[in-house]
Design a protein around this motif. Structure first.
Motif, short mmCIF file in Angstrom:
data_model
loop_
_atom_site.label_atom_id
_atom_site.label_comp_id
_atom_site.label_asym_id
_atom_site.label_seq_id
_atom_site.Cartn_x
_atom_site.Cartn_y
_atom_site.Cartn_z
N GLU A 1 -46.15 -56.82 27.08
CA GLU A 1 -44.87 -56.69 26.37
C GLU A 1 -43.71 -57.24 27.18
OE1 GLU A 1 -41.94 -53.16 24.61
OE2 GLU A 1 -43.97 -52.68 25.32
N TYR A 2 -43.79 -57.06 28.52
CA TYR A 2 -42.70 -57.51 29.38
C TYR A 2 -43.01 -58.84 30.07
CZ TYR A 2 -40.03 -53.26 28.72
OH TYR A 2 -39.28 -52.26 28.17
N SER A 3 -44.06 -59.51 29.66
CA SER A 3 -44.36 -60.83 30.21
C SER A 3 -43.34 -61.84 29.70
CB SER A 3 -45.77 -61.27 29.82
OG SER A 3 -45.85 -61.48 28.42
N SER A 4 -43.21 -62.95 30.40
CA SER A 4 -42.22 -63.95 30.02
C SER A 4 -42.43 -64.52 28.62
CB SER A 4 -42.21 -65.08 31.06
OG SER A 4 -41.33 -66.10 30.69
N PRO A 5 -43.66 -64.93 28.24
CA PRO A 5 -43.84 -65.47 26.88
C PRO A 5 -43.51 -64.45 25.80
CG PRO A 5 -45.69 -66.07 28.28
CD PRO A 5 -44.89 -65.08 29.05
N GLN A 6 -43.93 -63.19 26.02
CA GLN A 6 -43.67 -62.16 25.01
C GLN A 6 -42.18 -61.82 24.93
OE1 GLN A 6 -46.14 -61.31 23.20
NE2 GLN A 6 -45.88 -59.27 22.32
N SER A 7 -41.51 -61.82 26.08
CA SER A 7 -40.08 -61.54 26.10
C SER A 7 -39.31 -62.62 25.33
CB SER A 7 -39.58 -61.46 27.54
OG SER A 7 -40.22 -60.42 28.26
N LEU A 8 -39.65 -63.87 25.58
CA LEU A 8 -38.99 -64.97 24.86
C LEU A 8 -39.32 -64.92 23.37
CD1 LEU A 8 -39.48 -67.89 27.41
CD2 LEU A 8 -37.31 -66.85 26.74
N ALA A 9 -40.58 -64.57 23.05
CA ALA A 9 -40.95 -64.45 21.64
C ALA A 9 -40.14 -63.38 20.94
CB ALA A 9 -42.44 -64.14 21.53
N SER A 10 -39.85 -62.29 21.66
CA SER A 10 -39.03 -61.21 21.09
C SER A 10 -37.60 -61.68 20.88
CB SER A 10 -39.07 -59.99 22.01
OG SER A 10 -40.37 -59.46 22.12
N THR B 1 -35.45 -70.29 11.43
CA THR B 1 -35.38 -71.73 11.68
C THR B 1 -34.95 -72.05 13.11
OG1 THR B 1 -33.14 -71.68 10.75
CG2 THR B 1 -34.93 -72.39 9.29
N THR B 2 -34.61 -71.02 13.88
CA THR B 2 -34.28 -71.22 15.29
C THR B 2 -35.53 -71.25 16.17
OG1 THR B 2 -33.98 -68.82 15.50
CG2 THR B 2 -32.01 -70.15 15.11
N LEU B 3 -36.70 -71.05 15.56
CA LEU B 3 -37.96 -70.94 16.31
C LEU B 3 -38.30 -72.15 17.16
CD1 LEU B 3 -40.65 -69.49 16.93
CD2 LEU B 3 -41.56 -70.48 14.82
N PRO B 4 -38.07 -73.42 16.74
CA PRO B 4 -38.52 -74.57 17.53
C PRO B 4 -38.08 -74.57 18.99
CG PRO B 4 -37.90 -75.30 15.36
CD PRO B 4 -37.52 -73.85 15.44
N GLY B 5 -36.96 -73.98 19.32
CA GLY B 5 -36.51 -73.94 20.71
C GLY B 5 -37.41 -73.13 21.61
N PHE B 6 -38.20 -72.24 21.03
CA PHE B 6 -39.08 -71.36 21.81
C PHE B 6 -40.12 -72.15 22.60
CE2 PHE B 6 -43.30 -69.28 21.70
CZ PHE B 6 -43.07 -68.23 22.60
N PHE B 7 -40.69 -73.18 21.99
CA PHE B 7 -41.81 -73.88 22.60
C PHE B 7 -41.40 -74.67 23.84
CE2 PHE B 7 -42.61 -73.36 18.06
CZ PHE B 7 -43.79 -72.64 18.10
N GLY B 8 -40.26 -75.34 23.78
CA GLY B 8 -39.80 -76.05 24.95
C GLY B 8 -39.34 -75.12 26.06
N GLY C 1 -30.08 -64.31 19.82
CA GLY C 1 -31.25 -64.17 20.68
C GLY C 1 -31.85 -65.50 21.07
N ALA C 2 -31.85 -66.46 20.13
CA ALA C 2 -32.47 -67.76 20.37
C ALA C 2 -31.60 -68.69 21.20
CB ALA C 2 -32.80 -68.43 19.04
N THR C 3 -30.36 -68.33 21.43
CA THR C 3 -29.47 -69.18 22.22
C THR C 3 -28.99 -68.46 23.48
OG1 THR C 3 -27.62 -68.49 20.79
CG2 THR C 3 -28.70 -70.57 20.26
N ILE C 4 -28.04 -67.55 23.32
CA ILE C 4 -27.49 -66.85 24.49
C ILE C 4 -28.53 -65.93 25.12
CG2 ILE C 4 -25.76 -65.16 25.21
CD1 ILE C 4 -23.87 -66.36 23.17
N GLY C 5 -29.29 -65.20 24.28
CA GLY C 5 -30.31 -64.29 24.83
C GLY C 5 -31.35 -65.02 25.65
N ALA C 6 -31.93 -66.08 25.07
CA ALA C 6 -32.94 -66.85 25.79
C ALA C 6 -32.35 -67.55 27.00
CB ALA C 6 -33.59 -67.87 24.86
N GLY C 7 -31.09 -68.04 26.88
CA GLY C 7 -30.43 -68.66 28.01
C GLY C 7 -30.23 -67.69 29.16
N LEU C 8 -29.84 -66.45 28.84
CA LEU C 8 -29.68 -65.41 29.86
C LEU C 8 -31.01 -65.09 30.52
CD1 LEU C 8 -27.19 -62.83 28.30
CD2 LEU C 8 -26.90 -64.09 30.44
#
Length: 264
Positions: free
Chosen positions: A217-226, A64-71, A155-162
């Motif tokens: 695999e190391y592209s920005s969209p794929q990294s954020l998706a991971s 349910t943390t997925l929606p933050g990915f798109f923005g 991952g969806a908060t601190i990881g993506a923020g980092l």
């Protein structure tokens, strides 16, 4: 007659003075307000819109943390732009001469810029992502919904923020190296976009398919998706985060070396 003594108290400056100076600069320019404002609007606005237009059944296998990915996919470009402008704007106006006259220790100036920018971008991005994550978790709960694990939330908060903040710090380093806003922004757009586009062409060749797969695999969209754990087949995203940290550290070392070597 004795030596002249200034009535104005003289004290040695330190990193704290440079940090205060850079904080005053970054909070008083319009580019900061615009870029961070757009980032917050994209992450929170798109995230809440996605969460509101999906139902509980959509989160049977997805967190349910997925929606933050798109923005975040779009918002990272705001941080990239701000990272470049933090330093290139001073080169463009010539104010870098004043800055380095007031603080002759050039490494201290770059360190202060990097610390202030990283702290501001990380706080803004992470708080926005956390707001979306917990709002989405509150909107979608029940027997049909798989509750996100602590690793998924991290991952969806601190990881993506980092990740986004390190990308911005890399942009600052590239700006310090190139000293030109348009050139540095174009370079960073290539860094963000090319690894996501080029693999489609590389994978057409059997000999280059492995390179294309690794680049994707190391592209920005794929990294954020991971980091957001969109697919269980993906890794946790921390290897990509570590790789970006290494690249950013190397770029910062080059920026320090060139700043000390070149004239302003």
């Amino acid at each position: 007659m004795g030596p002249y003594t200034s009535p104005i108290p003289v004290r040695r400056t330190h990193l704290g003075n440079a940090l205060a100076s850079e904080w005053t600069k970054i909070k008083s320019v319009r580019s900061t307000i615009w870029t961070l404002g757009i980032l917050v609007a994209l992450v929170i606005g798109i995230g809440l819109l996605v969460s509101a237009t999906t139902n509980d059944a959509d989160y049977r296998t997805l967190p349910t943390t997925l929606p933050g990915f798109f923005g975040t996919l779009l918002g990272q470009l705001c941080i990239v732009t701000l990272g470049v402008l933090v330093i290139t704007s001073e080169y463009g106006t010539g104010m870098i001469r004043t800055t380095l006259t007031a603080s002759p220790q050039r490494s201290r100036v770059l360190t202060a810029k990097a610390l202030v920018f990283f702290a501001l971008s990380f706080a803004t991005t992470t708080v926005s992502l956390a707001l979306v994550a917990y709002a989405s978790m509150g909107m979608h709960s029940g027997p049909e919904v798989t509750e996100p694990t602590s690793d998924q939330i991290l991952g969806a908060t601190i990881g993506a923020g980092l990740y986004v903040s390190l990308l911005g710090l890399l942009s600052l380093a590239v700006g310090a190296i190139l000293r030109h806003s348009a050139g540095a922004i174009t370079t960073m757009l290539g860094v963000v976009l090319l690894p996501a586009i080029l693999p489609a062409f590389l994978m057409m060749s059997d000999s280059l398919r492995g390179l294309g797969t690794k680049m994707l695999e190391y592209s920005s969209p794929q990294s954020l998706a991971s980091l957001f754990r969109i697919d269980e087949s993906l890794n946790s995203g921390w290897p990509q985060l570590s790789a970006l940290a290494v690249v950013t550290a190397a770029a910062m070392i080059a920026a320090y070396a060139l700043l000390e070597k070149r004239d302003v």
